[in-house]
Design a protein around this motif. Structure first.
Motif, mmCIF file in Angstrom:
data_model
loop_
_atom_site.group_PDB
_atom_site.id
_atom_site.type_symbol
_atom_site.label_atom_id
_atom_site.label_comp_id
_atom_site.label_asym_id
_atom_site.label_seq_id
_atom_site.Cartn_x
_atom_site.Cartn_y
_atom_site.Cartn_z
ATOM 1 N N ALA A 72 10.968 0.688 -0.360
ATOM 2 C CA ALA A 72 9.651 1.087 -0.880
ATOM 3 C C ALA A 72 8.631 -0.040 -0.774
ATOM 4 O O ALA A 72 7.473 0.196 -0.405
ATOM 5 N N GLY A 73 9.041 -1.271 -1.078
ATOM 6 C CA GLY A 73 8.116 -2.408 -0.997
ATOM 7 C C GLY A 73 7.628 -2.664 0.413
ATOM 8 O O GLY A 73 6.407 -2.666 0.665
ATOM 9 N N PRO A 74 8.535 -2.900 1.367
ATOM 10 C CA PRO A 74 8.090 -3.125 2.752
ATOM 11 C C PRO A 74 7.290 -1.959 3.330
ATOM 12 O O PRO A 74 6.446 -2.163 4.205
ATOM 13 N N ALA A 75 7.555 -0.737 2.837
ATOM 14 C CA ALA A 75 6.844 0.438 3.344
ATOM 15 C C ALA A 75 5.489 0.620 2.669
ATOM 16 O O ALA A 75 4.731 1.520 3.032
ATOM 17 N N ARG A 76 5.171 -0.231 1.700
ATOM 18 C CA ARG A 76 3.935 -0.100 0.919
ATOM 19 C C ARG A 76 3.809 1.322 0.353
ATOM 20 O O ARG A 76 2.736 1.942 0.391
ATOM 21 N N ALA A 77 4.948 1.842 -0.148
ATOM 22 C CA ALA A 77 4.974 3.211 -0.675
ATOM 23 C C ALA A 77 4.659 3.204 -2.163
ATOM 24 O O ALA A 77 4.862 2.204 -2.862
ATOM 25 N N GLN A 78 4.184 4.342 -2.661
ATOM 26 C CA GLN A 78 3.885 4.464 -4.083
ATOM 27 C C GLN A 78 5.172 4.339 -4.906
ATOM 28 O O GLN A 78 5.218 3.634 -5.914
ATOM 29 N N THR A 79 6.218 5.061 -4.478
ATOM 30 C CA THR A 79 7.530 5.008 -5.121
ATOM 31 C C THR A 79 8.580 5.206 -4.036
ATOM 32 O O THR A 79 8.250 5.598 -2.905
ATOM 33 N N PRO A 80 9.879 4.989 -4.354
ATOM 34 C CA PRO A 80 10.923 5.282 -3.365
ATOM 35 C C PRO A 80 10.990 6.756 -2.987
ATOM 36 O O PRO A 80 11.641 7.111 -2.004
ATOM 37 N N HIS A 81 10.321 7.624 -3.761
ATOM 38 C CA HIS A 81 10.396 9.066 -3.516
ATOM 39 C C HIS A 81 9.101 9.638 -2.954
ATOM 40 O O HIS A 81 9.027 10.829 -2.671
ATOM 41 N N ALA A 104 9.145 0.723 8.298
ATOM 42 C CA ALA A 104 9.716 0.901 6.966
ATOM 43 C C ALA A 104 9.373 2.284 6.416
ATOM 44 O O ALA A 104 10.204 2.925 5.771
ATOM 45 N N ARG A 105 8.170 2.745 6.691
ATOM 46 C CA ARG A 105 7.769 4.070 6.209
ATOM 47 C C ARG A 105 8.549 5.174 6.918
ATOM 48 O O ARG A 105 8.915 6.183 6.300
ATOM 49 N N ARG A 106 8.813 4.989 8.201
ATOM 50 C CA ARG A 106 9.632 5.972 8.920
ATOM 51 C C ARG A 106 11.041 6.019 8.331
ATOM 52 O O ARG A 106 11.626 7.096 8.144
ATOM 53 N N PHE A 107 11.586 4.848 8.045
ATOM 54 C CA PHE A 107 12.939 4.795 7.488
ATOM 55 C C PHE A 107 12.967 5.411 6.084
ATOM 56 O O PHE A 107 13.894 6.149 5.749
ATOM 57 N N LEU A 108 11.948 5.125 5.282
ATOM 58 C CA LEU A 108 11.905 5.699 3.934
ATOM 59 C C LEU A 108 11.779 7.217 4.001
ATOM 60 O O LEU A 108 12.391 7.935 3.200
ATOM 61 N N ALA A 109 10.999 7.717 4.953
ATOM 62 C CA ALA A 109 10.887 9.166 5.126
ATOM 63 C C ALA A 109 12.242 9.760 5.500
ATOM 64 O O ALA A 109 12.617 10.852 5.032
#
Length: 212
Positions: A72-81, A104-109
């Motif tokens: 979540a941090g590296p992806a600059r996401a609001q939350t892990p979800h 990172a955002r692709r991986f989190l998705a």
């Protein structure tokens, strides 16, 4: 829920053979399971079926949760979800850093997609367990015993039975079925006290008539 699934596997209610690969993953450390989970998420068109074994579902979920928190941090996401929008300064970032954020955002998705898949597996298994429980010999015999007891009570003590049913009817989820929450509530004690008092003082003969 995972404990219920393990219990069902141990008693043969779920048919889930344990292959060598499944056994290896079951006994592996958390880092190994996280790596397998990460590889599975990256390869969206393929499936690591060992992760989807009923006995592995708990560890798979834990690994997905941990990977989401780590990314979540590296992806600059609001939350892990929830990815949310790109950060305001994204287009001002150096190219390598911006590419890192996108990856990172692709991986989190991908992790989020696998979490949805995990939930679908659990729903399917729990639904199958509920259906087998309802269709099991014990469940059928218990339902028949309850119906027989209810019929005999209604025949032998029709007015008292009608009184008790009248007291319980407002609390029924559907005809003849009370919510489990009522069993441990103070309301149950009050209903019991009221019914027993009515039966003891004889007023039930005036307040309740036999059901047709």
């Amino acid at each position: 829920m995972h404990e219920q699934i393990e219990y069902a596997c141990a008693r043969g209610r779920i048919s889930a053979p344990r292959t060598l690969k499944v056994n290896a993953l079951l006994t592996a450390g958390d880092a190994v399971v996280r790596l397998a989970t990460a590889d599975d998420a990256k390869n969206q068109d393929e499936r690591t079926m060992e992760l989807r074994h009923p006995l592995m579902l708990g560890r798979w979920e834990n690994a997905l949760r941990e990977l989401g928190a780590m990314t979540a941090g590296p992806a600059r996401a609001q939350t892990p979800h929830a990815l949310g929008t790109l950060p305001d300064d994204f287009y001002a970032l150096p190219q390598d850093e911006a590419i890192g954020v996108l990856n990172a955002r692709r991986f989190l998705a991908a992790i989020q997609q696998r979490r949805l898949e995990y939930k679908r597996y659990v729903r399917q298994i729990t639904q199958a367990l509920r259906e087998r429980e309802r269709e099991g010999p014990h469940a059928i015999a218990l339902a028949e015993a309850k119906a027989t007891a209810s019929h005999r009570l209604a025949e032998r003590h029709p007015a008292e039975y009608a009184l008790i049913r009248a007291e319980l009817r407002p609390h029924e989820e559907h005809d003849g079925f009370l919510p489990r929450s009522l069993a441990s509530s103070s309301q149950r004690a009050e209903i019991k006290r009221r019914v027993l008092a009515t039966l003891a003082d004889g007023t039930w003969t005036r307040s309740a008539a036999p059901e047709a």
